[in-house]
Scaffold this active site. Structure first.
Site, PDB file in Angstrom:
ATOM      1  N   ASP A 479       0.824  -1.212   0.000  1.00 38.81           N
ATOM      2  CA  ASP A 479       0.000   0.000   0.000  1.00 38.81           C
ATOM      3  C   ASP A 479       0.858   1.262   0.000  1.00 38.81           C
ATOM      4  O   ASP A 479       2.061   1.227   0.311  1.00 38.81           O
ATOM      5  CB  ASP A 479      -0.907  -0.036   1.239  1.00 38.81           C
ATOM      6  CG  ASP A 479      -2.235   0.673   1.007  1.00 38.81           C
ATOM      7  OD1 ASP A 479      -2.331   1.480   0.069  1.00 38.81           O
ATOM      8  OD2 ASP A 479      -3.182   0.418   1.777  1.00 38.81           O
ATOM      9  N   ASP A 549     -10.666   2.009  -3.227  1.00 37.72           N
ATOM     10  CA  ASP A 549     -11.243   1.734  -1.902  1.00 37.72           C
ATOM     11  C   ASP A 549     -12.758   1.745  -1.955  1.00 37.72           C
ATOM     12  O   ASP A 549     -13.428   1.384  -0.982  1.00 37.72           O
ATOM     13  CB  ASP A 549     -10.780   2.792  -0.890  1.00 37.72           C
ATOM     14  CG  ASP A 549      -9.415   2.435  -0.313  1.00 37.72           C
ATOM     15  OD1 ASP A 549      -8.944   1.315  -0.561  1.00 37.72           O
ATOM     16  OD2 ASP A 549      -8.831   3.288   0.383  1.00 37.72           O
TER      17      ASP A 549
HETATM   18  C1  GLA Z   1      -5.745   1.808   2.190  1.00 40.95           C
HETATM   19  C2  GLA Z   1      -6.130   0.652   1.302  1.00 40.95           C
HETATM   20  C3  GLA Z   1      -7.190  -0.180   1.958  1.00 40.95           C
HETATM   21  C4  GLA Z   1      -6.688  -0.689   3.274  1.00 40.95           C
HETATM   22  C5  GLA Z   1      -6.226   0.477   4.142  1.00 40.95           C
HETATM   23  C6  GLA Z   1      -5.521  -0.009   5.391  1.00 40.95           C
HETATM   24  O1  GLA Z   1      -6.757   2.718   2.307  1.00 40.95           O
HETATM   25  O2  GLA Z   1      -6.548   1.127   0.062  1.00 40.95           O
HETATM   26  O3  GLA Z   1      -7.573  -1.256   1.132  1.00 40.95           O
HETATM   27  O4  GLA Z   1      -5.623  -1.580   3.046  1.00 40.95           O
HETATM   28  O5  GLA Z   1      -5.334   1.325   3.454  1.00 40.95           O
HETATM   29  O6  GLA Z   1      -5.090   1.032   6.169  1.00 40.95           O
END
Ligand code: GLA
EC number: 3.2.1.22
Length: 737
Positions: A479, A549
């Site tokens: 990420d 997301d």
């Molecule tokens: C980001 C990612 C999510 C999740 C969060 C965790 O927003 O896109 O899918 O992994 O971080 O903090």
């Protein structure tokens, strides 16, 4: 040999069955562009395609009687300031304060295959026969600098890749203030620009606008390719549709700040440029130093946007993505993020995993919250060792337990970041990108580690290496949850600060390279607050990317539709999540959630234990269905049929290469009373083949021609009575033998 140099006319013809790209050496020694588009027959000279003119206020490029005027001539890698007043493709600042430069043709070399531009990611060949390349060498004698323009044409694809390299020979240093990867001048302006733009949770919306005199651009100055704009632009004719008409696509294999700019000049020539964003970029070249630009991938199609996308899909799926997972079926995963967020124990994870296994999931992914003191997002980033309060047997213990259940195990990391509340930051407060004496702008309470420093990369690599060698980890979600601010490296001199953003991305690539080399069988999925770094650079290292997301099925239709302009389904992470949806609070049928997520790399992101028995049964069936068709979905040809940006409903399909099988879905948005009929016209089938499918619960047999030209009659009201809003119909279509 699909690259020919015509010695007499001093022209290069780069071509294959689909496209032609013609370059001339102009009378002043610089390179001009004569043509780019659908393949034209070769001839000794295309000089008739050269147009220029002495107009009022024009400055001329030679003393001779010729009309060579750079402002009105189409060029290959233009510079500003010698008669061309448009934006140049590069800019070199010299010690005497001048920024004027002129690169003249010296010679060239044509060879089979394609060279890597390591450490930058790029498309590749597996066999030299697949492509031919040309390097054209140019030279500016005043500053003693070489410029190499490299072009590769793929034999069987409507693709040309381009990049530029500068090698400085002179004693006096120069500073590169701009170096685009590609610049192409097209003779008219009757085009619309397409770009993929948006924001967090609504990434890559398709935007279309008419070109006009002046500049139109997309860009990122965020240090990442970004959710706001994607490193891609295309131009199409106004009558070009998904299925017919001309379109030129330009995609940058790069994950940092970029600029995609289209300039229409006073006389309607269109100049398209794509490369590293020149703001916050300056690269000093001392004697012997070189600078290599990222690669740009140009695709031409006269078969509409689907034609362009299908060319990108095939290229990126097979010749950009690499390694163990490129051609393997991707596991169906369950990610615990929307199920538990950071609030989990080993026991709750095992309970989730057991149910996942029972329903057919193949890979369990433990998301954020397992390391350091990470109980919320204010702390822990940078400390890549396990939180034993949460996981008493560590990641290694948990990974073994999950494997014993019969699933693979994966974890989430965010290796480019640090919270100030972490051991790493307390030990190395100077390792973040931030400007001395200035406020250090936090974003999600975190800061960006300075990956232009090798010791930072080494430290993170060693932490992760320990973790990976101690545990059974088969998958990593990598990420990246904030952009760069106050960009400044404490290890670089004042003169080098302009290199930091680019060096940072090179550092990210280096860590990816070291990890994927040492652990080739780990499946990497890249992520950036969802889809804020969904770009070809990332795909070189991670075969799949978390799309967004936003997991709402209806919003996802737009996101996945837009993403498919350039990127293949096998790269798009797509999960079924709970209702009401966590981003938009919408209720959608489980069936539609599945039918949307199927068209990507499929998984679940919810607490399966909270589903009813019937829903669990439905999940089991979905997983079975996906396993049956995932090869077809990932390797077949994707067709966009109905755009969610232009209508209420959405439709798309995937057809196998030999046209014997297809999966097609029609998604209804809102239901309404007494609605008209719908015809769902399929694409890409063989008109003369007979296919069988189920329509209105009845098996029927139809010719491809019927399915494509007459279409499937659908009744929104009937489906609506079954499901209400947001229903969808999936058809599996198979040739009758
Ligand atoms: C980001 C990612 C999510 C999740 C969060 C965790 O927003 O896109 O899918 O992994 O971080 O903090």
């Amino acid at each position: 040999m699909p690259i020919i140099f015509h010695e007499k006319s001093r022209q290069f013809h780069i071509y294959n069955e689909y496209i032609s790209y013609i370059i001339e050496i102009m009378e002043n020694g610089e390179l001009g562009n004569l043509y780019y588009g659908k393949k034209i027959n070769d001839r000794e000279s295309f000089a008739y395609l050269h147009q220029d003119k002495e107009r009022s206020l024009a400055a001329m490029a030679t003393d001779s009687q010729s009309n060579l005027c750079l402002q009105y001539t189409r060029q290959e890698y233009p510079s500003y300031g010698r008669g061309d007043y448009r934006y140049g493709a590069y800019k070199i600042e010299q010690e005497n304060g001048s920024t004027i430069s002129k690169f003249e043709y010296v010679n060239h070399s044509i060879y089979a295959g394609k060279k890597s531009i390591n450490p930058l990611p790029s498309t590749y060949v597996e066999d030299e026969e697949e492509a031919t390349s040309i390097e054209i060498y140019l030279y500016d004698k005043i500053i003693d600098t070489k410029l190499i323009l490299t072009y590769t044409i793929y034999e069987e694809r409507a693709v040309i890749t381009r990049c530029a390299k500068l090698i400085h020979k002179g004693e006096k240093p120069i500073v590169l203030a701009n170096a685009m990867s590609v610049s192409v001048d097209i003779p008219d302006k009757d085009y619309e620009m397409i770009h993929l733009s948006g924001a967090w949770a609504r990434e890559r919306a398709v935007k279309i606008r008419k070109l006009e005199q002046g500049i139109q651009s997309v860009y990122s100055m965020r240090g990442a390719s970004s959710a706001e704009h994607n490193p891609f632009v295309a131009i199409k004719r106004s009558h070009t549709t998904e299925d017919c008409g001309e379109v030129y696509g330009f995609s940058l294999v790069y994950s940092g700040s970029f600029l995609g700019q289209i300039e229409v000049c006073s006389h309607d020539t269109t100049r398209i440029m794509l490369g590293i964003h020149p703001d916050n970029f300056s690269w000093r070249l001392n004697q012997g130093d070189e600078f290599q630009t990222p690669e740009a991938v140009m695709v031409y199609s006269d078969e509409g946007l689907n034609g362009m996308s299908q060319t990108y899909h095939a290229l990126y799926r097979n010749r950009l993505v690499r390694g163990y997972w490129r051609d393997r079926e991707r596991p169906v995963l369950l990610n615990n993020w929307e199920a538990t967020y950071m609030d989990f124990t080993e026991d709750s994870i095992i309970q989730l995993a057991k149910k996942a296994k029972e329903l057919g999931v193949e890979l369990f992914v433990l998301d954020d919250g397992w390391f350091g003191t990470r109980n919320d997002d204010t702390q822990g980033l940078g400390d890549w060792y396990v939180n034993k309060n949460k996981l008493p047997d560590g990641i290694s213990g948990l990974s073994e337990k999950i494997e014993k259940l019969g699933m693979k195990f994966g974890i989430w990391i965010e290796p480019e970041m640090v919270n100030k509340n972490s051991d790493l930051y307390r030990t190395h407060p100077d390792w973040i990108l931030s400007t001395p004496d200035r406020f250090e702008s936090p974003s999600r309470y975190q800061h960006v580690l300075d990956y232009s420093r090798p010791e930072v990369i080494d430290t993170i690599f060693n932490m992760l290496d320990r973790l990976l060698s101690d545990s059974k980890i088969s998958y990593i979600k990598w990420d990246m949850n904030r952009y760069i601010t106050e960009c400044y490296s404490r290890s670089a001199s004042s003169k080098e600060q302009g290199t930091v953003m680019h060096k940072h991305i090179l550092g990210v690539y280096e860590l990816y390279s070291r990890l994927t080399t040492k652990y080739p069988e780990i499946l990497f999925e890249s992520c950036a607050s969802g889809g804020a770094r969904f770009d070809p650079g990332m795909l070189y290292f991670s075969p799949q990317i978390w799309c967004s997301d936003n997991t709402d099925a209806i919003e996802r239709l737009k996101i996945q539709y837009g993403t498919s302009m350039v990127y293949p389904l096998s790269t798009m992470g797509a999960h079924v999540s709970a209702v009401p949806n966590h981003q938009v609070n919408r209720f959608t049928p489980l069936q539609t959630r599945g039918n949307v997520a199927f068209f990507g790399v499929f998984g679940y992101e919810l607490d399966l234990n909270k589903l009813t028995k019937e829903e669990q049964e439905q999940v089991k069936n979905q997983i079975e269905l996906y396993k049956k068709y995932r090869k077809l979905i990932h390797e077949g040809t994707f067709f966009r049929i109905q755009s969610p940006f232009e209508s209420e409903d959405t439709a798309w399909s995937v057809v196998s290469k030999n046209k014997t099988e297809a999966i097609a879905v029609y998604y209804f948005k809102l239901n309404y009373a007494n609605a008209g009929f719908v015809r769902f016209k399929l694409k890409g089938l063989d008109p003369n083949k007979q296919y069988q499918l189920i329509l209105n619960d009845k098996e029927c047999i139809m010719y491809g021609s019927e399915l494509m030209y007459a279409g499937l009659p659908l009744d929104r009201n009937k489906e609506g009575k079954k499901y209400g809003d947001f229903s969808s119909l999936l058809f599996h279509i198979k040739e009758v033998r």
